[in-house]
Design an enzyme around this catalytic site. Sequence first.
Site, PDB file in Angstrom:
ATOM      1  N   CYS A   9       1.585   5.212   8.844  1.00 44.26           N
ATOM      2  CA  CYS A   9       0.382   4.968   8.038  1.00 44.26           C
ATOM      3  C   CYS A   9       0.726   3.927   6.989  1.00 44.26           C
ATOM      4  O   CYS A   9       1.335   4.262   5.965  1.00 44.26           O
ATOM      5  CB  CYS A   9      -0.096   6.258   7.363  1.00 44.26           C
ATOM      6  SG  CYS A   9      -1.537   6.034   6.314  1.00 44.26           S
ATOM      7  N   CYS A 129      -0.917 -12.989  -5.617  1.00 41.54           N
ATOM      8  CA  CYS A 129      -2.306 -12.938  -6.065  1.00 41.54           C
ATOM      9  C   CYS A 129      -2.395 -13.578  -7.453  1.00 41.54           C
ATOM     10  O   CYS A 129      -1.360 -13.818  -8.083  1.00 41.54           O
ATOM     11  CB  CYS A 129      -2.834 -11.508  -6.086  1.00 41.54           C
ATOM     12  SG  CYS A 129      -2.186 -10.482  -7.423  1.00 41.54           S
TER      13      CYS A 129
END
Length: 577
Positions: A9, A129
Site C-alpha cells: 500500500c 514542490c
Amino acid sequence: MNIILITACPSGMATTFLAAKRLEQAAQRQGWTAHVEMHGEVAPLQAATAEQIANADLIVVAADHVPAPERFEGKRLFQAPIASALPDPSDFLAQAKREAPIYSAPAATVKAETPSGTGGKKIVAVTACPTGVAHTFMAAEALAEAGKAMGHAIRVETQGSVGAQDQLTEEEIADADVVVLACDIDVDPARFAGKRIYRTSTGNALKKPHPTLEAALSEAAIESGSNSAGSANKSAKEKGVYKHLLTGVSFMLPMVVAGGLLIALSFMFGINAAEEEGSFAAALMQIGGGTAFALMIPVLAGYIAYSIADRPGIAPGMIGGMLAANIGSGFIGGILAGFLAGYVALAVTRYVKLPSSVESLKPILIIPLVASLVTGLTMIYVIGEPVAAILSGLTSFLASMDSTNAVLLGILLGAMMCFDLGGPVNKAAYTFGVGLLASETYGPMAAIMAAGMVPAVGMGIASFVARNKFSAPEREAGKASFVLGLCFISEGAIPFAAKDPLRVIPACIAGGALTGALSMLVGAKLMAPHGGIFVLLIPNAITPALLYLGAIVAGSLVTGLSYAFIKRGAAQVAVAS
C-alpha cells in the site's frame, strides 16, 4: 496448502503491515502454510524464492499491482485491493481460493524485463514542490513504495526546503533505465543528459504512483542536456505559466519567511522601537524589512526568468524585479518583469544566430545585455507606472475595506486554500497572500495560513470524535494529519480526501471559509507566511494572537465535526490476538 501472501500500500505503511498480519493469521487458522511478502518500511522485504513460488498452490496479492509479475507466470493468482482484505481476511482468502485463475503476466511487463533477468527496471526520480515541505516528501515516499511493489529498483531524491536530500550519484544516474522528474518547479536536468526522462507533477506522483511509473517506463524520452535543446524538448505542461510562477515563488519564499520573522522580532522591543537609530530593534528591522523584503521581488522575477530561459534569464529577471520594486509596481510588476525577461532571453538564445567565433559570448554578453535592456526599458516606460497605480489601488482597497468586504475576501481565500489541498487553486491563494507582504499588507496572509491549517486539523478531530467510523489505519493517519495541520501542511488531509472526496472537500471548504472570514473580521495580521501554530511562539508575529487562534479552532471544529457526522461508518479493524 502452500500460499504466498503479498501486501503493498504505497500511501500507508501501517495498512501494509496490518493486512499482512491479519491475512497470515487467517491462513494459519485454516491450517495453511503461508510465506508473507510485505512491501513496506515497517519490516525488510522478504521476497518469495523461486522454490517457494514453484511449491505454492496459490498466490494472494492484496495490492493495486502484482510486484514483479513475471515470477508467477502459470500459477493460480488472486489479486484485489488491499482495502478489501482488511474487514474479513478469512473471507478474502476463501474468495482467493475459490476464484483464483491461472495467471499470465502482462506482455508489457515481460517485455520490460532487464538483461539480468530480475524483471525489474532501475529507476531514479526527483521530487520538488514550491514550498518543499509536504508534497516533496509524500510524493517521494509514494514513488518509492510503488516502485518496490512493482519489482523495480528505485531511488528518489527530494529537493525540499532544506535542499537536496538522498542525492542521486552519477553512477546511479548512469545505470538508470528511466528518470522521473516529479517536480512542480524547475530543476536543472543537465545531469540527466542522454537519459530517458519522464516529467510529471508531485500531485500525480503522490495520488497515482503506479500509473506514473508505468507511464514513465513507456513514455519517457531522451532530452538534451544543453539549455536550448532542453528547453525546446520540454512538454507544454513543463513550459506552463503556472509552473514558472511557482518556481519564482519557491525561491522567494525563504526571503519572505526570514524577513517576516525578523520584523516580528524587532516588534518584541516595542512597535516603534525600530525607529530609534542604532538600536537592536532597528538592526533587526534593517535586516528583515530593509534587506530580506527588498530582495523578495528581484528574486521572484529572477527565478521566474530562470524557469523559462535557464541561467541566462536570472540577471535580466533580477534587474527587472529590482526596477519593479523601485518604481513601486510591487509583486505584480515583479511577476511581469520575470516573464518578460525570461521570454526575451529565451528568444535571444534560440533565434539570434552568431558566427561560431563569437557564439561563446552569447550567454555572458549578448543575452544579459539585450534581455536586460528590453526588460528595463519596458518596465520604465511601459509597464511600471500603470502597474504601480494598480497595486497602489489594490493596497488602498484592502486597507480601507469595511468588515463586510473583509469577511467576503476571507471566505474566498479560505475556501481556495481548502479546495484542492496544495493544488493550483490553493497555491494561487497562497501566492496572492505572499505577494501582498511586500506592500506591508498582512491581513490576507493571516487568513490564508489559518484556513490552510483547517483541513488536516479537522480530519484529525473527526478521526478522534467518530472513532467507530474510522478504521485503525485511518485513526493513525488522523493523528499524523492533526500534527501536520498544526504545522500549516494542508496535505495531511489528502489521504482522507482521496478516499472520500465528496464529503471531505465540502467539509474542509466550510471550515476554511469560516476561519478565513473570522481572521479578516478580527483584523489578524501575519508577518511570516509559514510555520503554522508555532509562529504564535514569536511575540507580535501574529496579532491578535488569541482571536486568531480562536478562528483556527472554530474552523477546524466545523470541518472535523461536520465530516464526523456525514461520514459513512467503517468496519473496525483490529489485529486478532
